[in-house]
Design a protein around this motif. Structure first.
Motif, PDB file in Angstrom:
ATOM      1  N   ASP A  98       2.952  -1.683  11.504  1.00 24.78           N
ATOM      2  CA  ASP A  98       4.084  -1.356  10.623  1.00 24.78           C
ATOM      3  C   ASP A  98       4.221  -2.394   9.515  1.00 24.78           C
ATOM      4  O   ASP A  98       4.491  -2.039   8.355  1.00 24.78           O
ATOM      5  CB  ASP A  98       5.379  -1.287  11.441  1.00 24.78           C
ATOM      6  CG  ASP A  98       5.361  -0.160  12.458  1.00 24.78           C
ATOM      7  OD1 ASP A  98       4.653   0.839  12.219  1.00 24.78           O
ATOM      8  OD2 ASP A  98       6.033  -0.285  13.495  1.00 24.78           O
ATOM      9  N   LEU A  99       4.038  -3.668   9.844  1.00 29.90           N
ATOM     10  CA  LEU A  99       4.126  -4.710   8.826  1.00 29.90           C
ATOM     11  C   LEU A  99       3.022  -4.566   7.788  1.00 29.90           C
ATOM     12  O   LEU A  99       3.243  -4.785   6.588  1.00 29.90           O
ATOM     13  CB  LEU A  99       4.037  -6.093   9.475  1.00 29.90           C
ATOM     14  CG  LEU A  99       5.285  -6.612  10.175  1.00 29.90           C
ATOM     15  CD1 LEU A  99       5.005  -7.967  10.794  1.00 29.90           C
ATOM     16  CD2 LEU A  99       6.449  -6.724   9.205  1.00 29.90           C
ATOM     17  N   ALA A 100       1.823  -4.201   8.231  1.00 30.85           N
ATOM     18  CA  ALA A 100       0.718  -4.001   7.291  1.00 30.85           C
ATOM     19  C   ALA A 100       1.049  -2.895   6.301  1.00 30.85           C
ATOM     20  O   ALA A 100       0.777  -3.013   5.092  1.00 30.85           O
ATOM     21  CB  ALA A 100      -0.557  -3.671   8.060  1.00 30.85           C
ATOM     22  N   GLN A 101       1.646  -1.814   6.779  1.00 33.85           N
ATOM     23  CA  GLN A 101       2.022  -0.724   5.875  1.00 33.85           C
ATOM     24  C   GLN A 101       3.120  -1.155   4.910  1.00 33.85           C
ATOM     25  O   GLN A 101       3.103  -0.772   3.729  1.00 33.85           O
ATOM     26  CB  GLN A 101       2.477   0.479   6.699  1.00 33.85           C
ATOM     27  CG  GLN A 101       1.353   1.110   7.509  1.00 33.85           C
ATOM     28  CD  GLN A 101       1.842   2.222   8.407  1.00 33.85           C
ATOM     29  OE1 GLN A 101       3.051   2.424   8.595  1.00 33.85           O
ATOM     30  NE2 GLN A 101       0.905   2.955   9.007  1.00 33.85           N
ATOM     31  N   ARG A 102       4.053  -1.977   5.370  1.00 27.46           N
ATOM     32  CA  ARG A 102       5.106  -2.471   4.470  1.00 27.46           C
ATOM     33  C   ARG A 102       4.521  -3.372   3.394  1.00 27.46           C
ATOM     34  O   ARG A 102       4.936  -3.330   2.230  1.00 27.46           O
ATOM     35  CB  ARG A 102       6.173  -3.202   5.272  1.00 27.46           C
ATOM     36  CG  ARG A 102       7.020  -2.297   6.138  1.00 27.46           C
ATOM     37  CD  ARG A 102       8.034  -3.082   6.945  1.00 27.46           C
ATOM     38  NE  ARG A 102       8.999  -3.753   6.101  1.00 27.46           N
ATOM     39  CZ  ARG A 102      10.029  -4.474   6.568  1.00 27.46           C
ATOM     40  NH1 ARG A 102      10.166  -4.612   7.875  1.00 27.46           N
ATOM     41  NH2 ARG A 102      10.878  -5.050   5.747  1.00 27.46           N
ATOM     42  N   LEU A 103       3.542  -4.203   3.758  1.00 26.23           N
ATOM     43  CA  LEU A 103       2.896  -5.057   2.765  1.00 26.23           C
ATOM     44  C   LEU A 103       2.136  -4.236   1.738  1.00 26.23           C
ATOM     45  O   LEU A 103       2.114  -4.572   0.545  1.00 26.23           O
ATOM     46  CB  LEU A 103       1.949  -6.040   3.458  1.00 26.23           C
ATOM     47  CG  LEU A 103       2.601  -7.227   4.158  1.00 26.23           C
ATOM     48  CD1 LEU A 103       1.591  -7.960   5.033  1.00 26.23           C
ATOM     49  CD2 LEU A 103       3.203  -8.192   3.135  1.00 26.23           C
ATOM     50  N   GLN A 104       1.539  -3.137   2.175  1.00 22.18           N
ATOM     51  CA  GLN A 104       0.830  -2.276   1.235  1.00 22.18           C
ATOM     52  C   GLN A 104       1.788  -1.595   0.269  1.00 22.18           C
ATOM     53  O   GLN A 104       1.432  -1.317  -0.879  1.00 22.18           O
ATOM     54  CB  GLN A 104       0.032  -1.222   1.999  1.00 22.18           C
ATOM     55  CG  GLN A 104      -1.139  -1.792   2.779  1.00 22.18           C
ATOM     56  CD  GLN A 104      -1.820  -0.751   3.643  1.00 22.18           C
ATOM     57  OE1 GLN A 104      -1.796   0.435   3.339  1.00 22.18           O
ATOM     58  NE2 GLN A 104      -2.421  -1.199   4.739  1.00 22.18           N
ATOM     59  N   GLN A 105       3.013  -1.342   0.722  1.00 26.99           N
ATOM     60  CA  GLN A 105       3.995  -0.718  -0.156  1.00 26.99           C
ATOM     61  C   GLN A 105       4.419  -1.648  -1.286  1.00 26.99           C
ATOM     62  O   GLN A 105       4.765  -1.192  -2.373  1.00 26.99           O
ATOM     63  CB  GLN A 105       5.213  -0.281   0.652  1.00 26.99           C
ATOM     64  CG  GLN A 105       4.935   0.863   1.615  1.00 26.99           C
ATOM     65  CD  GLN A 105       6.108   1.147   2.528  1.00 26.99           C
ATOM     66  OE1 GLN A 105       7.148   0.491   2.460  1.00 26.99           O
ATOM     67  NE2 GLN A 105       5.950   2.126   3.404  1.00 26.99           N
ATOM     68  N   PHE A 106       4.403  -2.950  -1.040  1.00 26.51           N
ATOM     69  CA  PHE A 106       4.754  -3.901  -2.091  1.00 26.51           C
ATOM     70  C   PHE A 106       3.744  -3.834  -3.232  1.00 26.51           C
ATOM     71  O   PHE A 106       4.113  -3.775  -4.395  1.00 26.51           O
ATOM     72  CB  PHE A 106       4.806  -5.327  -1.527  1.00 26.51           C
ATOM     73  CG  PHE A 106       6.103  -5.673  -0.885  1.00 26.51           C
ATOM     74  CD1 PHE A 106       7.200  -5.973  -1.655  1.00 26.51           C
ATOM     75  CD2 PHE A 106       6.233  -5.686   0.484  1.00 26.51           C
ATOM     76  CE1 PHE A 106       8.420  -6.304  -1.068  1.00 26.51           C
ATOM     77  CE2 PHE A 106       7.438  -6.009   1.085  1.00 26.51           C
ATOM     78  CZ  PHE A 106       8.535  -6.316   0.300  1.00 26.51           C
ATOM     79  N   ASP A 107       2.457  -3.852  -2.870  1.00 29.80           N
ATOM     80  CA  ASP A 107       1.415  -3.846  -3.884  1.00 29.80           C
ATOM     81  C   ASP A 107       0.137  -3.356  -3.221  1.00 29.80           C
ATOM     82  O   ASP A 107      -0.464  -4.056  -2.402  1.00 29.80           O
ATOM     83  CB  ASP A 107       1.213  -5.254  -4.469  1.00 29.80           C
ATOM     84  CG  ASP A 107       0.213  -5.259  -5.617  1.00 29.80           C
ATOM     85  OD1 ASP A 107      -0.309  -4.188  -5.951  1.00 29.80           O
ATOM     86  OD2 ASP A 107      -0.035  -6.342  -6.178  1.00 29.80           O
ATOM     87  N   ALA A 108      -0.290  -2.146  -3.578  1.00 29.73           N
ATOM     88  CA  ALA A 108      -1.477  -1.565  -2.950  1.00 29.73           C
ATOM     89  C   ALA A 108      -2.726  -2.367  -3.273  1.00 29.73           C
ATOM     90  O   ALA A 108      -3.724  -2.285  -2.554  1.00 29.73           O
ATOM     91  CB  ALA A 108      -1.653  -0.120  -3.398  1.00 29.73           C
ATOM     92  N   ARG A 109      -2.693  -3.147  -4.365  1.00 28.20           N
ATOM     93  CA  ARG A 109      -3.867  -3.934  -4.731  1.00 28.20           C
ATOM     94  C   ARG A 109      -3.927  -5.268  -3.987  1.00 28.20           C
ATOM     95  O   ARG A 109      -4.956  -5.941  -4.005  1.00 28.20           O
ATOM     96  CB  ARG A 109      -3.857  -4.198  -6.239  1.00 28.20           C
ATOM     97  CG  ARG A 109      -3.966  -2.934  -7.080  1.00 28.20           C
ATOM     98  CD  ARG A 109      -3.728  -3.244  -8.539  1.00 28.20           C
ATOM     99  NE  ARG A 109      -2.378  -3.748  -8.753  1.00 28.20           N
ATOM    100  CZ  ARG A 109      -1.904  -4.121  -9.934  1.00 28.20           C
ATOM    101  NH1 ARG A 109      -2.689  -4.070 -11.003  1.00 28.20           N
ATOM    102  NH2 ARG A 109      -0.658  -4.549 -10.056  1.00 28.20           N
ATOM    103  N   ASN A 110      -2.828  -5.638  -3.337  1.00 26.96           N
ATOM    104  CA  ASN A 110      -2.822  -6.894  -2.594  1.00 26.96           C
ATOM    105  C   ASN A 110      -3.619  -6.725  -1.302  1.00 26.96           C
ATOM    106  O   ASN A 110      -3.348  -5.813  -0.515  1.00 26.96           O
ATOM    107  CB  ASN A 110      -1.387  -7.309  -2.282  1.00 26.96           C
ATOM    108  CG  ASN A 110      -1.301  -8.729  -1.764  1.00 26.96           C
ATOM    109  OD1 ASN A 110      -1.980  -9.103  -0.824  1.00 26.96           O
ATOM    110  ND2 ASN A 110      -0.457  -9.525  -2.391  1.00 26.96           N
ATOM    111  N   PRO A 111      -4.600  -7.602  -1.052  1.00 26.24           N
ATOM    112  CA  PRO A 111      -5.471  -7.383   0.118  1.00 26.24           C
ATOM    113  C   PRO A 111      -4.826  -7.681   1.462  1.00 26.24           C
ATOM    114  O   PRO A 111      -5.352  -7.258   2.496  1.00 26.24           O
ATOM    115  CB  PRO A 111      -6.637  -8.335  -0.142  1.00 26.24           C
ATOM    116  CG  PRO A 111      -6.056  -9.427  -0.989  1.00 26.24           C
ATOM    117  CD  PRO A 111      -5.023  -8.766  -1.847  1.00 26.24           C
ATOM    118  N   GLN A 112      -3.701  -8.385   1.488  1.00 26.22           N
ATOM    119  CA  GLN A 112      -3.157  -8.817   2.767  1.00 26.22           C
ATOM    120  C   GLN A 112      -2.720  -7.651   3.639  1.00 26.22           C
ATOM    121  O   GLN A 112      -2.943  -7.648   4.850  1.00 26.22           O
ATOM    122  CB  GLN A 112      -1.988  -9.772   2.537  1.00 26.22           C
ATOM    123  CG  GLN A 112      -2.421 -11.133   2.003  1.00 26.22           C
ATOM    124  CD  GLN A 112      -1.240 -12.044   1.739  1.00 26.22           C
ATOM    125  OE1 GLN A 112      -0.173 -11.590   1.324  1.00 26.22           O
ATOM    126  NE2 GLN A 112      -1.436 -13.328   1.967  1.00 26.22           N
TER     127      GLN A 112
END
Length: 395
Positions: A301-315
């Motif tokens: 779930d945290l990984a999906q939230r991080l992707q929502q911030f910036d899809a280009r961010n690799p984290q």
């Protein structure tokens, strides 16, 4: 001292309205070496007006304050005691309290707070000039004492409280100066004084905790433990005073993690994310902690939230791949790693994990190429020796 230097440079005419910051920079006190110190305001209304407008401007401002107070006293002395008098009392106390606070702060010149002072002054001037309904009567000595003494008592109480809290700001400024001068122990002692003067402000223990952490890189783990414990106490005090402050919760979680308090660190980091859902740094730290402890279900779930911030961010993609890897779904993990490395070929942690996963799944050729890409991007990483060994063997 800096404000006094500016005043002495142009005592009569001043340096010009709003030019204190520029004049202060050019007349910087000699103890600030290397251009590391600047100030936009004097943190004292009278000194800054004197520096900007000169002696004549200061006299005019003091005369304005005197006429304002005189208008209040004269107008109320000839009117009956009614609800309008109470309004005048409240407005007068507000004007006085704001001005007393501005003697040790820059609120008088901040664009957010300064207009309110002038609005209240306008309301007070209008209320003081209003006539009450007839019949009019002359105020008795008892009425005068009640009107003048009561607001002055309240003004003294509020002004005293303001000076009491402003003293904490003075100690905080001294602590910051000592810290810049490299006198860390004296700086920490000054912050203890700050918290004694103002036991309600959450910013002061937070800054004390930051200073306890500041000198950790220069110490061994055994020497760092007492400082970490002090920092943990400071951040705990900060979040107890401001439970909504996500940034302080994040620092508390990082310190507890360094102290080995794994569950408490994760809980503090969860609080940081809960209090400030947009604090991306806290999300990243929480994801890293969950990865280390093997808690892969919430990590997804945290990984999906991080992707929502910036899809280009690799984290975000990286933690998603780690999640699939931890949940024993290597095909989905490999697919996610491929997507991640197409978007961010410079992200070397993904190359190493990808190579390790490929080697485990029996793809030796691709694993050797991935190890080599890892070495190309991070040749001095702590995993470089391991990567070189596997890359050589699989070639």
């Amino acid at each position: 001292q800096g404000a006094w230097n500016v005043i002495r440079a142009a005592p009569a005419q001043g340096t010009g309205l709003g030019t204190f910051g520029l004049a202060y920079w050019s007349l910087m006190p000699p103890q600030y070496v290397g251009g590391q110190h600047s100030a936009l305001h004097a943190h004292n209304t009278l000194l800054e007006i004197w520096a900007d407008l000169g002696t004549f401007g200061l006299i005019c401002f003091l005369f304005f304050l005197w006429k304002l107070w005189q208008l209040i006293l004269v107008s109320t002395a000839r009117q009956s005691w009614d609800s309008l008098d109470v309004a005048r009392c409240g407005l007068a106390i507000g004007v006085l309290d704001f001005f007393v606070h501005s003697i040790l702060e820059q609120t008088f010149f901040e664009t957010v707070t300064a207009p309110f002072w002038w609005i209240v002054v306008g309301l007070l001037t209008g209320a003081a000039s209003m006539e009450t309904d007839p019949p009019m009567r002359t105020r008795s000595p008892h009425d005068r004492l009640r009107f003048v003494g009561f607001p002055l008592l309240l003004a003294a109480l509020t002004g005293g409280m303001t000076l009491w809290l402003a003293t904490a700001d003075v100690w905080a400024g001294r602590a910051a100066f000592l810290d810049r001068a490299g006198r860390s122990q004296e700086s920490l002692q000054a912050f203890e004084r700050v918290q004694q003067w103002n036991p309600f402000e959450s910013r002061y223990p937070f800054e004390a905790g930051e200073r306890w952490l500041k000198h950790l890189p220069q110490r061994s783990p055994a020497e760092a433990a007492p400082s970490l414990a002090q920092a943990e106490q400071s951040f705990t005090r900060s979040v107890s005073r401001s439970p909504w402050w996500g940034y302080a919760w994040m620092h508390l979680g990082l310190v507890r993690w360094q102290l080995g308090q794994t569950s408490q660190a994760i809980e503090a980091m969860r609080q940081a994310v809960r209090r400030d859902p947009n604090l991306k740094e806290a999300l990243t730290h929480l994801a890293s902690m969950l990865q280390t402890t093997g808690q892969f279900a919430p990590l997804k779930d945290l990984a999906q939230r991080l992707q929502q911030f910036d899809a280009r961010n690799p984290q975000g993609w990286f933690f998603e791949a780690v999640t699939w890897q931890g949940l024993r779904q290597p095909a989905r993990a490999i697919h996610t790693y491929r997507l991640l490395l197409e978007r961010a070929p410079h992200y070397y942690p993904a190359w190493f994990n990808f190579a390790e996963l490929l080697r485990q799944e029996g793809h030796e050729g691709e694993a050797a190429a991935a190890y080599q890409r890892f070495l190309d991007t991070a040749p001095y990483d702590q995993e470089a020796q391991r990567a070189r060994a596997h890359a050589f063997l699989e070639k």
